[in-house]
Design a protein around this motif. Structure first.
Motif, PDB file in Angstrom:
ATOM      1  N   PHE A  80      12.138  -2.962   2.850  1.00 58.03           N
ATOM      2  CA  PHE A  80      13.318  -2.455   2.156  1.00 58.03           C
ATOM      3  C   PHE A  80      12.904  -1.464   1.079  1.00 58.03           C
ATOM      4  CE2 PHE A  80      12.028  -5.750  -0.787  1.00 58.03           C
ATOM      5  CZ  PHE A  80      12.342  -5.223  -2.034  1.00 58.03           C
ATOM      6  N   ALA A  81      13.845  -0.618   0.708  1.00 54.71           N
ATOM      7  CA  ALA A  81      13.707   0.284  -0.429  1.00 54.71           C
ATOM      8  C   ALA A  81      15.020   0.243  -1.197  1.00 54.71           C
ATOM      9  CB  ALA A  81      13.399   1.714   0.021  1.00 54.71           C
ATOM     10  N   GLU A  82      14.930   0.291  -2.530  1.00 56.68           N
ATOM     11  CA  GLU A  82      16.129   0.111  -3.339  1.00 56.68           C
ATOM     12  C   GLU A  82      16.033   0.919  -4.633  1.00 56.68           C
ATOM     13  OE1 GLU A  82      18.126  -3.872  -3.473  1.00 56.68           O
ATOM     14  OE2 GLU A  82      17.333  -3.839  -5.519  1.00 56.68           O
ATOM     15  N   GLY A 124       9.483  -3.068  -0.870  1.00 53.34           N
ATOM     16  CA  GLY A 124       8.909  -4.356  -0.518  1.00 53.34           C
ATOM     17  C   GLY A 124       9.073  -4.688   0.945  1.00 53.34           C
ATOM     18  N   GLY A 125       8.532  -5.839   1.279  1.00 47.08           N
ATOM     19  CA  GLY A 125       8.626  -6.287   2.657  1.00 47.08           C
ATOM     20  C   GLY A 125       8.139  -7.714   2.805  1.00 47.08           C
ATOM     21  N   SER A 136       5.542 -12.200   1.307  1.00 47.45           N
ATOM     22  CA  SER A 136       6.341 -11.082   0.818  1.00 47.45           C
ATOM     23  C   SER A 136       5.556 -10.312  -0.239  1.00 47.45           C
ATOM     24  CB  SER A 136       7.661 -11.580   0.220  1.00 47.45           C
ATOM     25  OG  SER A 136       7.415 -12.379  -0.923  1.00 47.45           O
ATOM     26  N   LEU A 137       5.836  -9.034  -0.338  1.00 48.06           N
ATOM     27  CA  LEU A 137       5.214  -8.161  -1.338  1.00 48.06           C
ATOM     28  C   LEU A 137       6.298  -7.241  -1.875  1.00 48.06           C
ATOM     29  CD1 LEU A 137       2.520  -7.195  -2.655  1.00 48.06           C
ATOM     30  CD2 LEU A 137       2.402  -5.476  -0.844  1.00 48.06           C
ATOM     31  N   LEU A 149       5.970  -3.635 -11.794  1.00 50.55           N
ATOM     32  CA  LEU A 149       5.767  -5.065 -11.615  1.00 50.55           C
ATOM     33  C   LEU A 149       5.488  -5.313 -10.140  1.00 50.55           C
ATOM     34  CD1 LEU A 149       6.047  -7.536 -13.590  1.00 50.55           C
ATOM     35  CD2 LEU A 149       8.293  -7.910 -12.574  1.00 50.55           C
ATOM     36  N   LEU A 150       4.373  -5.974  -9.846  1.00 54.10           N
ATOM     37  CA  LEU A 150       3.988  -6.257  -8.461  1.00 54.10           C
ATOM     38  C   LEU A 150       4.009  -7.774  -8.251  1.00 54.10           C
ATOM     39  CD1 LEU A 150       2.889  -5.048  -5.766  1.00 54.10           C
ATOM     40  CD2 LEU A 150       0.596  -5.514  -6.650  1.00 54.10           C
ATOM     41  N   GLN A 151       4.698  -8.212  -7.213  1.00 53.81           N
ATOM     42  CA  GLN A 151       4.769  -9.643  -6.921  1.00 53.81           C
ATOM     43  C   GLN A 151       4.487  -9.885  -5.453  1.00 53.81           C
ATOM     44  OE1 GLN A 151       8.135 -11.976  -8.348  1.00 53.81           O
ATOM     45  NE2 GLN A 151       8.196 -13.134  -6.435  1.00 53.81           N
ATOM     46  N   THR A 152       3.661 -10.891  -5.176  1.00 50.35           N
ATOM     47  CA  THR A 152       3.455 -11.325  -3.806  1.00 50.35           C
ATOM     48  C   THR A 152       3.668 -12.835  -3.739  1.00 50.35           C
ATOM     49  OG1 THR A 152       1.958 -11.313  -1.908  1.00 50.35           O
ATOM     50  CG2 THR A 152       0.959 -11.645  -4.073  1.00 50.35           C
ATOM     51  N   GLN A 153       4.223 -13.287  -2.644  1.00 55.76           N
ATOM     52  CA  GLN A 153       4.502 -14.712  -2.467  1.00 55.76           C
ATOM     53  C   GLN A 153       4.147 -15.130  -1.055  1.00 55.76           C
ATOM     54  OE1 GLN A 153       8.163 -16.850  -3.971  1.00 55.76           O
ATOM     55  NE2 GLN A 153       8.600 -17.002  -1.783  1.00 55.76           N
ATOM     56  N   LEU A 154       3.438 -16.243  -0.952  1.00 59.47           N
ATOM     57  CA  LEU A 154       3.093 -16.829   0.330  1.00 59.47           C
ATOM     58  C   LEU A 154       3.953 -18.071   0.508  1.00 59.47           C
ATOM     59  CD1 LEU A 154       1.165 -16.671   2.786  1.00 59.47           C
ATOM     60  CD2 LEU A 154      -0.377 -18.207   1.518  1.00 59.47           C
TER      61      LEU A 154
END
Length: 205
Positions: A80-82, A124-125, A136-137, A149-154
């Motif tokens: 996505f882009a926002e 992100g994606g 997700s990133l 701000l950079l966030q990644t989640q497993l």
């Protein structure tokens, strides 16, 4: 002065959707609309909100989002882009939070906005590494001061009722930038600017 009331109209237009609404929120008049339109395999969505303050001033905020999902190496991927515009925000952070506009401070306190400044871009994606594992990133960039701000989640989903989430949030910016650490409550104290990690177990019953 302590309540909200609104009316909304929704319609399908071809393969898209349109919503219009108007209402009164606390002492403000609020008007807006939403459009959702398919673009090939993607979906374009936009929301625009115009707020007339009790002093007669207008603030127009909005968001535009496009997202799509597809197969990548035999697994499902989503991107996505926002773009987000917060018309209550400032173009430059003041030296002290006490100098922030009152209209912004009130909405921050009510949890209606979460950003101090005006223009943001998010990219992100999510990728499905396995039927039970996905990652997700997300990158959120402040277009005013270039902090981000950079966030990644497993995520691990062993069943329909439970999920395990492990994430890291990494701010990137200089001290004094929105995501780099904003001074608050005098010398030495800041909001934001620290690396954060979280582990979350969710169970539905």
């Amino acid at each position: 002065a302590v309540a909200s009331a609104a009316a909304k109209w929704h319609a399908f237009i071809g393969s898209g959707e349109l919503e219009l609404f108007g209402g009164k929120h606390f002492t403000d008049q609020v008007y807006g609309g939403s459009v959702r339109v398919p673009l090939g395999g993607a979906l374009l969505r936009t929301d625009v909100v115009a707020t007339r303050l009790d002093d007669g001033d207008w603030r127009v905020s909005g968001i535009v989002n496009v997202d799509t999902s597809f197969a990548l190496a035999g697994r499902t991927a989503y991107v996505f882009a926002e773009y987000y515009h917060n018309d209550f925000g400032v173009r430059e952070l003041p030296d002290t939070p006490l100098a922030l506009p009152e209209a912004l401070v009130v909405r921050l306190g009510r949890g209606e906005v979460f950003n101090l400044m005006r223009d943001y871009l998010a990219l992100g994606g999510t990728y499905e590494w396995h039927a039970l594992w996905n990652q997700s990133l997300t990158l959120i960039a402040n277009l005013e001061d270039t902090s981000s701000l950079l966030q990644t989640q497993l995520g691990y989903t062993p069943s329909d009722h439970a999920a395990l989430q492990l994430g890291v949030v990494l701010p990137m910016g200089n001290a004094g930038d929105e995501f780099g650490g904003v001074p608050v409550l005098g010398e030495g104290a800041t909001s934001g600017g620290a690396v954060r990690a979280y582990l979350r177990w969710v169970y539905y019953f």
